[in-house]
Design an enzyme around this catalytic site. Structure first.
Site, short mmCIF file in Angstrom:
data_model
loop_
_atom_site.label_atom_id
_atom_site.label_comp_id
_atom_site.label_asym_id
_atom_site.label_seq_id
_atom_site.Cartn_x
_atom_site.Cartn_y
_atom_site.Cartn_z
CB THR A 113 37.56 38.30 35.03
OG1 THR A 113 37.48 37.81 33.70
CG2 THR A 113 36.48 37.62 35.85
N GLY A 114 39.66 40.58 34.93
CA GLY A 114 40.86 41.11 34.27
C GLY A 114 41.16 42.53 34.69
NE ARG A 125 43.13 47.63 41.65
CZ ARG A 125 42.52 46.61 41.09
NH1 ARG A 125 42.12 45.59 41.81
NH2 ARG A 125 42.30 46.60 39.80
N GLY A 143 40.99 45.61 35.89
CA GLY A 143 39.87 46.30 36.52
C GLY A 143 39.81 47.78 36.23
CB THR A 165 37.68 38.75 39.24
OG1 THR A 165 38.58 39.77 39.57
CG2 THR A 165 36.35 39.00 39.86
N GLY A 208 39.14 47.50 42.90
CA GLY A 208 38.97 47.32 41.46
C GLY A 208 37.51 47.31 41.03
CG ASP A 209 36.65 45.18 37.45
OD1 ASP A 209 37.65 44.81 38.12
OD2 ASP A 209 36.11 44.47 36.60
N1 ASP Z 1 39.22 42.62 37.85
C1 ASP Z 1 40.03 42.36 39.01
C2 ASP Z 1 40.42 43.64 39.66
O1 ASP Z 1 40.69 44.60 38.96
C3 ASP Z 1 41.27 41.58 38.78
C4 ASP Z 1 41.17 40.36 37.91
O2 ASP Z 1 40.10 39.91 37.53
O3 ASP Z 1 42.21 39.79 37.61
O4 ASP Z 1 40.55 43.69 40.86
#
Ligand code: ASP
Length: 308
Positions: free
Chosen positions: A221-222, A198, A224, A170, A200-201
């Site tokens: 980020t990451g 789906r 979620g 993200t 995410g956060d």
């Molecule tokens: N945070 C993002 C999500 O869960 C994914 C990401 O940042 O890699 O959709």
């Protein structure tokens, strides 16, 4: 303005607006639109990697620190700029905050937001390469989401999922305008090969995005699902309110979230900006960075995040 990895490409556009006296909301939206248009970025906007069915589904949110009003979208298809749909929800549909799927797309059409192809040939090829031949056959031959084989493929793919080398995921942009107002924007295509629908956060206020002029702005980020369970962006602000410096506030919020049991461990990052212009970030990965640019800078500079 600060931006997570790969968000740096949007900083000059956001700063140009801030120099002209634009609001933080305008600048953050403009910066994120540049990232969403970057086809080389496979985790945001056009060029984003698709879900398990090969369809690009985008999530985004934007929050205004002055009013704590926000707009967000989840699982939107066929619109290159989900951040602008989120902004339009915030401005034009104040009785709501989050729209998903077909409803978000209907609203975007009504708001006059441009439609466009989001799946590029390169992203389609990466998607195909990531599925086993048998999995690809199953994914491309799907007839319905209830199909057992489909569900198995989705679960297999999720279990096998590990992040590609280098920064991915993200994009977060946090900005402050000349009036001292803060805004936070987040945009993503989410996990590649994710289960359709789906969210995410990035679309969830408190989890991947939070902004309050009196304390600061934060975004994630990451992984979620972990940021959702930990309400991590809001948790960063709680650390700032308790008097922690920005790096410590991010580190503590991540540490608290990472204590949760999770069989799909993946990197998690947080970033924040305070009303007095301090900023910091944290990551579970080594050598994770973010970009910073102020109105007097000609270009952005790169800053290391703390590591948890
Ligand atoms: N945070 C993002 C999500 O869960 C994914 C990401 O940042 O890699 O959709």
């Amino acid at each position: 303005m600060i931006a997570s990895e790969r968000g740096e490409v949007g900083l000059a556009a956001g700063i140009a607006l801030l120099r002209d006296g634009a609001s933080a909301m305008d600048a953050v939206e403009a910066a994120i639109r540049v990232v969403e248009s970057n086809e080389a970025d496979h985790f945001v906007g056009v060029g984003g990697l698709p879900n398990l069915l090969g369809e690009v589904e985008l999530d985004a949110s934007i929050m205004d620190g002055a009013t704590r009003r926000a707009g967000a979208v989840g699982a939107v298809r066929g619109f290159p700029h989900p951040i602008s749909i989120a902004r339009a929800i915030c401005e034009q549909l104040p009785q709501h905050l989050l729209l998903v799927g077909a409803g978000a797309e209907r609203f975007a059409d009504e708001a006059g937001i441009e439609r466009g192809e989001t799946l590029t040939d390169e992203a389609r090829q990466i998607w195909r390469d990531g599925l086993s031949p048998a999995g690809l056959e199953r994914a491309e031959g799907m007839h319905g989401l209830g199909e057992v084989a489909y569900r198995q493929q989705a679960l297999d793919r999720l279990k096998a999922m590990s992040p590609p080398d280098g920064p991915w995921g993200t994009v977060n942009v946090i900005g402050m305008d000349a009036g001292g107002n803060l805004a936070v924007g987040v945009s993503t295509s989410g996990y590649p090969w994710k289960y359709p629908g789906r969210v995410g956060d990035s679309a969830l206020i408190g989890s991947g995005n939070y902004c309050d002029n009196s304390v600061g702005g934060a975004a994630c980020t990451g992984r979620g699902e972990l940021a959702i369970r930990g309400n991590t962006a809001r948790s960063v602000l709680q650390g700032l309110a308790a008097g922690h410096d920005p790096v410590k506030a991010c580190c503590e919020a991540l540490a608290e979230t990472l204590a949760l049991p999770d069989q799909f461990r993946a990197p998690l990052q947080a970033l924040c900006l305070t009303p007095d212009g301090r900023h910091g970030g944290a990551s579970t990965r080594a050598a994770s960075t973010y970009g910073v640019m102020t109105a007097s800078d000609h270009d952005f500079r790169i800053v290391q995040r703390g590591q948890v």
